[in-house]
Design an enzyme around this catalytic site. Structure first.
Site, PDB file in Angstrom:
ATOM      1  N   HIS B 260       0.814  -1.222   0.000  1.00 45.43           N
ATOM      2  CA  HIS B 260       0.000   0.000   0.000  1.00 45.43           C
ATOM      3  C   HIS B 260       0.844   1.268   0.000  1.00 45.43           C
ATOM      4  O   HIS B 260       0.560   2.229   0.716  1.00 45.43           O
ATOM      5  CB  HIS B 260      -0.945  -0.002   1.211  1.00 45.43           C
ATOM      6  CG  HIS B 260      -2.007  -1.056   1.111  1.00 45.43           C
ATOM      7  ND1 HIS B 260      -3.122  -0.892   0.326  1.00 45.43           N
ATOM      8  CD2 HIS B 260      -2.115  -2.297   1.671  1.00 45.43           C
ATOM      9  CE1 HIS B 260      -3.890  -1.992   0.430  1.00 45.43           C
ATOM     10  NE2 HIS B 260      -3.298  -2.854   1.219  1.00 45.43           N
ATOM     11  N   ASP B 331      -0.304  -5.029   5.871  1.00 44.35           N
ATOM     12  CA  ASP B 331      -1.360  -5.893   5.345  1.00 44.35           C
ATOM     13  C   ASP B 331      -1.191  -6.092   3.840  1.00 44.35           C
ATOM     14  O   ASP B 331      -0.525  -5.310   3.172  1.00 44.35           O
ATOM     15  CB  ASP B 331      -2.743  -5.295   5.623  1.00 44.35           C
ATOM     16  CG  ASP B 331      -2.878  -3.892   5.062  1.00 44.35           C
ATOM     17  OD1 ASP B 331      -1.902  -3.102   5.182  1.00 44.35           O
ATOM     18  OD2 ASP B 331      -3.933  -3.561   4.499  1.00 44.35           O
ATOM     19  N   GLU B 332      -1.793  -7.139   3.355  1.00 44.63           N
ATOM     20  CA  GLU B 332      -1.963  -7.384   1.928  1.00 44.63           C
ATOM     21  C   GLU B 332      -0.678  -7.253   1.115  1.00 44.63           C
ATOM     22  O   GLU B 332      -0.608  -6.483   0.158  1.00 44.63           O
ATOM     23  CB  GLU B 332      -3.033  -6.452   1.343  1.00 44.63           C
ATOM     24  CG  GLU B 332      -4.408  -6.713   1.940  1.00 44.63           C
ATOM     25  CD  GLU B 332      -5.511  -5.987   1.174  1.00 44.63           C
ATOM     26  OE1 GLU B 332      -6.461  -6.657   0.766  1.00 44.63           O
ATOM     27  OE2 GLU B 332      -5.422  -4.758   1.001  1.00 44.63           O
ATOM     28  N   ILE B 333       0.323  -7.995   1.492  1.00 45.04           N
ATOM     29  CA  ILE B 333       1.505  -8.053   0.639  1.00 45.04           C
ATOM     30  C   ILE B 333       1.194  -9.029  -0.482  1.00 45.04           C
ATOM     31  O   ILE B 333       0.866 -10.195  -0.245  1.00 45.04           O
ATOM     32  CB  ILE B 333       2.752  -8.474   1.438  1.00 45.04           C
ATOM     33  CG1 ILE B 333       3.042  -7.352   2.450  1.00 45.04           C
ATOM     34  CG2 ILE B 333       3.940  -8.700   0.502  1.00 45.04           C
ATOM     35  CD1 ILE B 333       4.115  -7.694   3.427  1.00 45.04           C
TER      36      ILE B 333
END
Lengths: 572, 572
Positions: B260, B331-333
């Site tokens: 992100h 988060d969300e790699i």
């Protein structure tokens, strides 16, 4: 091999041409998209600071011209993506000249709303030509959307010829379940004019409150409204109707009856069956409920006083609203309610049926309404309800229009194949309140930590996204003859869970999606759905609406507009 | 038989007592409901026009007292249903006296927020006692909600003893995907204080924009924000932090990384893998996408410059935000993004793994953050992601808190059973943006008139109703030891489809539902879920919030409040 090469080359040319058209058109960000635009040598011109609009004087058009002149000269909207077209060196545009053939035609269903707009490359005057003042208002809106920046500038060398596909394009707003201030309604009508919508269907009263003040029946609002500050006075209605005229928006009143009339019982308990009862008594089967939702009450078709009151209401409403359509409601007649009334029990035990009761009601009211030179609109239930429906012979196709809300394209087909004109408000596509859960209290499905209720507890969930609305073809599955009977569509905002705080965001920009579909369609020149390119245009249009004071909800991160195509599911 | 009669009589007494308690309590409409209320002889007293609050001077409490005095004396809120309790004949209340044991304890996680409030039947002075100024602020809010009408009046003969069940009660707001003005954030913090929430988790930057101005890294916002008018200056942040203190609300910054971070590439392209690429290239399998949604970019853990920039960021952020928690995101790699970078490709082809990359990143940043006397909060992914996760030995349980968002109670259990403290933001219950469709453009599922996409096209649909939020038990399925590690919860508003126009309505009153659950629980004294009686109280509270300037969305027709029980699914 050569034919294949030729074919490839030909395809490539088509693609290039389409791409070029798309690029040029995307610089002309008018919403709804006009039917035809010609802008062969894209250039911009400045607007003179003394720019003016010349036109014949007209009661309703002249205020519109004043308003648009102000918008055009002072708003200075800055597009998120500014057009990449060069400014011409010629003189600024000085005048927009309106030519109107017919200054007489009133604002009513079917009035000609077409216009042509020509902004020449040279010279200081542009021309807007329209058969009627209502078409001229549409053209003024288009012109206002062409202008942007500070100092204001707009496209030149441009020709637009425009007219709507569907004649009836509207919003239904429920002001009974929760109240909206007059300024909310005016702002909504103003935003409708931005989107070239022409029908504000005002579902003004229902079981929850009766906010409409009627001179012949003042007790209805005095006792049935939410209070003196939550009423629409005669002056308020006049103001709203007048405001509608000045924006090319018809104001169509709905007096829903015989169902949805609980609030009438505050003034006249004797004419309302099952008023103020708990809607779903303990142990009652769903089919025996007293109302479709809390707030019980149906007018009693057997009580003479019912018609005394209702005819006063009809008289006052047709006086207050010059509009030719009168919406009579007639939706959701719930058997349990009528069955709860002793006089109706007698009628039924004597062999009468619920549908006969409805026939009595229709027969005692519809001729009276049409005698006031009105076309009556009813919800589809009056023809299509499984249990309580009227004899079609009582509903003349010439003076009756049916508004569909259930069962998607299927019910539209049933209506038009029976010979009726249809207004489409399918709850699966056009109900804007859906998807925000249910308003009922004490729902024991929330007692345990289980799966979240289907559709979030909303009967008509999920939320209708702008794409769902945009892509709905309201004549889907109809033959050519049937399709002609579909006069248009309305989104609907029922207000169980809406009021002033959320009005703009519930309506906009989703209603804009319907507005374009009904004005110029949802397909490009090649017949392909234009949902992909519409995203960026609608996004930009949403920001312009916000700049005009409409709190439309955002569709995407701002990043998406400044990175065209990058927020797509499939890159184009 | 007598024992049965006795038993029946006993039950009846219990019912009457409970009913009486419910009736009395419903007159005390404080939201969130206090833990214990005693109001044995319900009476009201007037508030003196010269009413004042006396208290020790305190930097943050004194402005709160000024604010509450103003609210109490001038707001004149009129309840939809006014209490039916009589006014006492004794003298009006003249003074609220604050007694605070400890004026020193700072606003930080775990600070004592309890208070007791006593308004005696006789005399002109009430007493608010609290161990800390933060508890005193909670008590002032309670006192302000007891007051209504014009002239203002309030309950007398009342004793309240109150404290929160969970220490961490917050809102996460994403100001990167769309920007919010400083006034929006201040209004949100103010509304949080109305609801006794204490943690504003500011997801300030992300891939879409970097609005936070940092003195050591000015290029990040200069190039990565949406523009000079859509930034948070150092002065803005100071104002927000200060405003938080005066409202008992901690301002917790989140600098989401290494994922992100697309917006960082505007200033430092060399440190961001896969920046500004199309997120889902044609023909790419879902598992090979470059981002979880449009807006690509992950910091490159192998580039030394990454840490140079990030340490400057951490330094500035810990300077700007005195708050002890630092949220690091993580988060969300998305494997596809790192794999798209040549230097990372080399690392992987040399036998390295994606999780090792994350380990390098964590090991190079977490110790630096904790060296600033900070507790680090990460999203759960860092421990629970199926593909890219850190070695738990790098995440000390003493200085690391994990925030859960997937998989409901199951992931909470995984976090606490691994020994970590947990903040619950389950997307199934606490994600406020869900249910409004998808923001992606050019989604061909809209090409044909088919069934509306499941959940309205929203990955986390349906819409989370207030009931869904209210009834979520954040320690569901945990044993006593595990439950102690759940420090609280946060609702989350991700801003793909939210900005200033819809902020209040998305947050309120749904966040109030969580606020009560975390403060005093969602069950009554008998252990039964109180969703039924909560409806009317939350409805009334919503109207009070609206009267205070928060555009909270309506839950029901106004009719429902004035007809208690009638809008229930099951009548009570």
């Amino acid at each position: 091999m050569s034919s294949i090469y030729t074919h490839h080359f030909y395809s490539l040319s088509i693609i290039l041409i389409l791409f070029s058209i798309t690029t040029v058109h995307s610089q002309i960000n008018v919403w709804p998209k006009p039917r035809t635009i010609s802008w062969s040598h894209p250039q911009l011109t400045l607007l003179s600071p003394t720019f003016q609009i010349t036109s014949p004087i007209h009661t309703h058009l002249t205020p519109a011209i004043t308003r648009y002149t102000h918008t055009i000269l002072t708003k200075h909207y800055h597009p998120i993506i500014a057009p990449t077209v060069n400014l011409t060196s010629s003189s600024p545009l000085q005048t927009l000249t309106l030519t109107i053939t017919d200054l007489i035609s009133p604002l009513q269903h079917g009035v000609n709303e077409s216009y042509t707009l020509y902004i020449p490359t040279t010279g200081t005057s542009a021309n807007l030509t329209a058969p009627t003042v209502w078409g001229a208002m549409r053209g003024l809106e288009t012109f206002s959307q062409l202008v942007y920046g500070d100092p204001p500038r707009l496209a030149t060398g441009l020709f637009i010829s425009d007219s709507p596909i569907f004649e009836h394009r509207g919003i239904m707003l429920d002001t009974s379940r929760n109240y909206y201030g007059v300024e909310d309604i005016l702002r909504t009508i103003e935003a409708m004019s931005y989107n070239k919508l022409n029908a504000f269907h005002w579902h003004v009263v229902d079981s929850h409150s009766f906010p409409l003040v009627l001179p012949s029946e003042p007790e209805l609002s005095r006792k049935g409204s939410y209070g003196p500050k939550m009423q629409y006075s005669v002056e308020d209605v006049k103001k709203i109707v007048q405001f509608g005229f000045e924006h090319g928006v018809r104001v169509i009143p709905e007096i829903d009856s015989p169902g949805h009339t609980g609030s009438w019982a505050e003034a006249y308990p004797e004419i309302v069956a099952c008023a103020n009862m708990f809607w779903l008594p303990s142990g009652t089967a769903w089919e025996d409920r007293l109302a479709s939702e809390p707030g019980t009450g149906h007018l009693n078709p057997l009580h003479p006083k019912t018609y005394e009151v209702l005819k006063n209401v009809i008289h006052d409403v047709t006086t207050l609203f010059p509009e030719n359509f009168y919406h009579g409601g007639a939706d959701e007649i719930v058997p349990g309610c009528w069955k709860a009334d002793p006089s109706i029990q007698k009628f039924l035990s004597d062999g009468g049926t619920l549908s006969q009761l409805l026939d009595i009601f229709i027969n005692s009211t519809l001729p009276y309404i049409t005698s006031h030179n009105r076309t009556v609109v009813y919800w589809e239930d009056v023809l299509l309800d499984a249990t309580v429906k009227a004899d079609p012979s009582l509903l003349p196709t010439g003076s009756t229009i049916l508004q569909t809300w259930n069962n998607g394209p299927n019910n539209t087909k049933l209506i038009v194949s029976a010979g009726y004109r249809a207004i489409v408000s399918s709850s699966e596509f056009y109900y804007l309140d859906c998807g925000h859960g249910d308003f009922l209290g004490n729902d024991s499905s929330y007692d345990t930590l289980g799966p979240v209720p289907k559709n979030g507890g909303s009967w008509c969930g999920p939320f209708k996204t702008w794409q769902t609305i945009y892509d709905y073809d309201i004549t889907y599955g109809l033959n050519e003859q049937e399709a002609k009977l579909v006069i248009g569509g309305e989104v609907a905002l029922w207000s169980e869970q809406a009021d002033s705080t959320v009005l703009d965001a519930r309506l906009w920009p989703r209603t804009s999606a319907m507005a374009e579909t009904l004005w110029s369609g949802n397909k490009d020149e090649s017949g392909k759905k234009r949902y992909a390119e519409a995203t960026d245009r609608l996004n930009e249009w949403r920001y312009r609406m916000v700049s005009r004071g409409i709190a439309a909800e955002p569709l995407q991160p701002l990043w998406c507009i400044s990175h065209p195509g990058m927020c797509n599911y499939n890159y184009i």
